[in-house]
Design an enzyme around this catalytic site. Structure first.
Site, PDB file in Angstrom:
ATOM      1  N   PHE A 153       0.850  -1.195   0.000  1.00  0.00           N
ATOM      2  CA  PHE A 153       0.000   0.000   0.000  1.00  0.00           C
ATOM      3  C   PHE A 153       0.889   1.250   0.000  1.00  0.00           C
ATOM      4  O   PHE A 153       1.934   1.271   0.652  1.00  0.00           O
ATOM      5  CB  PHE A 153      -0.892  -0.041   1.250  1.00  0.00           C
ATOM      6  CG  PHE A 153      -1.980   0.980   1.248  1.00  0.00           C
ATOM      7  CD1 PHE A 153      -3.180   0.737   0.593  1.00  0.00           C
ATOM      8  CD2 PHE A 153      -1.808   2.198   1.899  1.00  0.00           C
ATOM      9  CE1 PHE A 153      -4.190   1.686   0.598  1.00  0.00           C
ATOM     10  CE2 PHE A 153      -2.823   3.153   1.909  1.00  0.00           C
ATOM     11  CZ  PHE A 153      -4.015   2.897   1.259  1.00  0.00           C
ATOM     12  N   ASP A 230       1.158  -5.416   8.258  1.00  0.00           N
ATOM     13  CA  ASP A 230       0.022  -4.539   8.019  1.00  0.00           C
ATOM     14  C   ASP A 230      -1.202  -5.432   7.849  1.00  0.00           C
ATOM     15  O   ASP A 230      -1.271  -6.233   6.906  1.00  0.00           O
ATOM     16  CB  ASP A 230       0.278  -3.688   6.762  1.00  0.00           C
ATOM     17  CG  ASP A 230      -0.824  -2.669   6.520  1.00  0.00           C
ATOM     18  OD1 ASP A 230      -1.986  -2.978   6.825  1.00  0.00           O
ATOM     19  OD2 ASP A 230      -0.507  -1.573   6.016  1.00  0.00           O
ATOM     20  N   TYR A 255     -11.537   0.855  10.147  1.00  0.00           N
ATOM     21  CA  TYR A 255     -12.707   1.358   9.394  1.00  0.00           C
ATOM     22  C   TYR A 255     -13.014   0.487   8.184  1.00  0.00           C
ATOM     23  O   TYR A 255     -13.920   0.782   7.428  1.00  0.00           O
ATOM     24  CB  TYR A 255     -12.500   2.823   8.968  1.00  0.00           C
ATOM     25  CG  TYR A 255     -11.212   3.104   8.216  1.00  0.00           C
ATOM     26  CD1 TYR A 255     -11.089   2.795   6.872  1.00  0.00           C
ATOM     27  CD2 TYR A 255     -10.123   3.680   8.866  1.00  0.00           C
ATOM     28  CE1 TYR A 255      -9.912   3.048   6.189  1.00  0.00           C
ATOM     29  CE2 TYR A 255      -8.950   3.930   8.199  1.00  0.00           C
ATOM     30  CZ  TYR A 255      -8.846   3.619   6.857  1.00  0.00           C
ATOM     31  OH  TYR A 255      -7.670   3.866   6.192  1.00  0.00           O
ATOM     32  N   LYS A 256     -12.242  -0.590   7.977  1.00  0.00           N
ATOM     33  CA  LYS A 256     -12.517  -1.500   6.870  1.00  0.00           C
ATOM     34  C   LYS A 256     -13.444  -2.601   7.383  1.00  0.00           C
ATOM     35  O   LYS A 256     -14.603  -2.337   7.667  1.00  0.00           O
ATOM     36  CB  LYS A 256     -11.199  -1.997   6.284  1.00  0.00           C
ATOM     37  CG  LYS A 256     -10.450  -0.823   5.610  1.00  0.00           C
ATOM     38  CD  LYS A 256      -9.073  -1.115   5.113  1.00  0.00           C
ATOM     39  CE  LYS A 256      -8.522   0.156   4.434  1.00  0.00           C
ATOM     40  NZ  LYS A 256      -7.096   0.079   4.138  1.00  0.00           N
ATOM     41  N   ARG A 404     -12.173  -3.249  -7.868  1.00  0.00           N
ATOM     42  CA  ARG A 404     -12.101  -4.102  -6.673  1.00  0.00           C
ATOM     43  C   ARG A 404     -13.496  -4.392  -6.136  1.00  0.00           C
ATOM     44  O   ARG A 404     -14.284  -3.484  -5.900  1.00  0.00           O
ATOM     45  CB  ARG A 404     -11.293  -3.418  -5.568  1.00  0.00           C
ATOM     46  CG  ARG A 404      -9.800  -3.602  -5.694  1.00  0.00           C
ATOM     47  CD  ARG A 404      -9.064  -3.260  -4.402  1.00  0.00           C
ATOM     48  NE  ARG A 404      -9.701  -2.173  -3.656  1.00  0.00           N
ATOM     49  CZ  ARG A 404      -9.232  -1.676  -2.521  1.00  0.00           C
ATOM     50  NH1 ARG A 404      -8.111  -2.165  -1.995  1.00  0.00           N
ATOM     51  NH2 ARG A 404      -9.846  -0.696  -1.902  1.00  0.00           N
TER      52      ARG A 404
HETATM   53  C1  PLP Z   1      -6.311   1.192   4.078  1.00  0.00           C
HETATM   54  C2  PLP Z   1      -4.862   0.907   4.263  1.00  0.00           C
HETATM   55  C3  PLP Z   1      -4.020   1.832   4.901  1.00  0.00           C
HETATM   56  C4  PLP Z   1      -4.575   3.160   5.312  1.00  0.00           C
HETATM   57  O1  PLP Z   1      -3.837   3.896   6.214  1.00  0.00           O
HETATM   58  P1  PLP Z   1      -4.510   5.188   6.865  1.00  0.00           P
HETATM   59  O2  PLP Z   1      -3.468   5.784   7.687  1.00  0.00           O
HETATM   60  O3  PLP Z   1      -5.726   4.732   7.613  1.00  0.00           O
HETATM   61  O4  PLP Z   1      -4.940   6.084   5.744  1.00  0.00           O
HETATM   62  C5  PLP Z   1      -2.703   1.463   5.112  1.00  0.00           C
HETATM   63  N1  PLP Z   1      -2.231   0.251   4.697  1.00  0.00           N
HETATM   64  C6  PLP Z   1      -3.025  -0.631   4.044  1.00  0.00           C
HETATM   65  C7  PLP Z   1      -2.481  -1.951   3.595  1.00  0.00           C
HETATM   66  C8  PLP Z   1      -4.345  -0.322   3.799  1.00  0.00           C
HETATM   67  O5  PLP Z   1      -5.128  -1.184   3.158  1.00  0.00           O
END
Ligand code: PLP
Length: 430
Positions: A153, A230, A255-256, A404
């Site tokens: 990411f 992660d 939040y996911k 997706r």
């Molecule tokens: C959604 C996501 C993030 C998001 O990070 P935020 O700090 O909440 O914006 C980070 N890493 C991965 C793998 C994600 O899917």
């Protein structure tokens, strides 16, 4: 763009308008799967799931549970409104640890005292990657590399670049195919005596590739390095065993699949054996040994408190409790079973309806290597996504050409999945 079904139409998803009679087999199969789904009743516990809107983005922003509306209302009226500043002493100071422990127990296989709710995923990753790099480099100055894959990411990659620049470290990149992820061979080829820290996603945000986190953790440890996992795309959807798999450090979104609401704070896991040896870089009063001593200099608290920095975002950590409660009732194993069935069904529908239109499945076909979402690729997908949003079918788009399909097991039905994929088929330019 509207993300709410709005007008209550009195049909089930896919029941009207979209069928043309030629695909009764799929409709019948979707209803059979829904009827046999032991988790089907959970869908009614979410706001908006009763409308014909198709939601394929629960892996980016989960739907709100109905119980959350009440919880937030009660919090404002009774706790915040009634207890005022006393709320901190009475309850809120402990919430980052109490809810963290519940995330640990319910979603990531962590014994108590190792998980907190903290800042955003980005900030927590920064704190933990840097703390891990510093500790490793101090113990062995030859360890100067941070390993990360090119398809991780963006925030993970950008953080690693930034930390490397700050600390004079080197970034070691792992190349991966866009429809797969980091496997054992690729990782083994990238780690060695110069590796300090490895940053890996348990489920790849683009392809949905599910790594074998236990094996990869062993490979990192055999090289004498630490790993930061992660868990953004796995927590709440794929079982995680942080303790049993020997994790060092992990961070994940709430939040996911945990439906904590837009911008809800992330969780951080630090294995007990590492806690007092790590110094995180954002030294704030909430991480100090005696928070209210307000002393002349920073001394980190023992245990997980040292990974906090400032005042905890209490309002943001309320909603996730309702989904944690649902996961406890459903069990993460049953959630995973439904997730595998949903993504498997989506792939079969894609093969039947979308492959003839030139759409390819850009996610692993082996369920054991697949998380909770499926990516469908076609050069026209950016425009397709925009057209679908306008008709209340909501996937998301990731370059290059990836649509997706996120299938949140507690709130998504098979009929909804089929209705959405029919809409995708109708929107593909031909
Ligand atoms: C959604 C996501 C993030 C998001 O990070 P935020 O700090 O909440 O914006 C980070 N890493 C991965 C793998 C994600 O899917």
């Amino acid at each position: 763009m509207s993300t709410d079904g709005g007008t209550p139409r009195d049909t089930a998803p896919g029941a009207a308008g979209r069928g043309d009679g030629r695909h009764d087999g799929l409709e019948a199969e979707a209803s059979r799967l829904d009827a046999a789904d032991p988790l089907r009743a959970f869908r009614d516990e979410f706001v908006g799931a009763q409308t014909p809107l198709v939601y394929f983005d629960g892996n980016s922003l989960g739907r709100p549970p109905k119980a959350t509306a009440e919880r937030l209302d009660r919090f404002v009226r009774e706790e915040w409104g009634g207890r005022l500043i006393r709320g901190w002493d009475e309850a809120w100071m402990e919430l980052p640890f109490a809810i963290g422990d519940r995330v640990g127990r319910t979603a990531i296989g962590a014994a108590a005292g190792q998980t907190i709710i903290g800042d955003s995923t980005t900030v927590l990753l920064y704190k933990l990657i840097r703390a891990a790099f510093d500790a490793q480099h101090a113990a062995d100055p030859a360890r100067v590399e941070i390993v990360v894959d090119r398809d991780n990411f963006p925030t993970d990659r950008y953080l690693v670049e930034g930390i490397a620049a700050e600390r004079g470290a080197r970034v070691r990149w792992i190349d991966v195919a866009l429809d797969a992820g980091v496997d054992a061979a690729a990782l083994a080829g990238a780690v060695g005596p110069e590796t300090a820290v490895v940053v890996l996603s348990h489920v790849a945000y683009r392809s949905g590739y599910l790594t074998d986190a236990a094996s990869l953790t062993r490979i990192v440890h055999d090289a004498g390095a630490l790993v930061v996992w992660d868990l953004c795309h796995s927590a709440g959807s794929v079982p995680v065993e942080a303790d049993a798999w020997g994790f060092d450090l992990a961070v994940g979104c709430t939040y996911k699949y945990l439906n904590g609401g837009p911008g809800s704070p992330a969780f951080a896991y630090v294995a007990e054996r590492h806690q007092n040896a790590l110094a995180q870089p954002i030294q704030g009063w909430m991480g100090a040994a005696d928070v209210f001593a307000m002393g002349p200099e920073y001394r980190p608290a023992a245990g997980m408190r040292r990974f906090l920095s400032g005042t905890p975002p209490i309002v943001g950590m309320l909603a996730m409790q309702d989904t944690l409660e649902m996961i406890e009732r459903a069990s993460i194993e049953a959630i995973r079973e439904k997730s595998v069935a949903l993504t498997g069904f989506a792939i079969r529908v894609a093969d039947e309806l979308l492959a003839p239109l030139g759409v390819e499945v850009a996610s692993p076909r082996d369920a054991a290597e697949r998380g909770g979402h499926v990516t469908l690729s076609h050069p026209g997908m950016r425009a397709v996504t925009a057209a679908l949003w306008a008709q209340d079918v909501i996937p998301d788009y990731r370059d290059p050409g990836g649509l997706r399909i996120g299938l949140s097991p507690l709130s998504t039905s098979f009929a909804e999945t089929l209705a959405g994929l029919r809409a995708v088929a109708a929107a593909i330019p031909r």
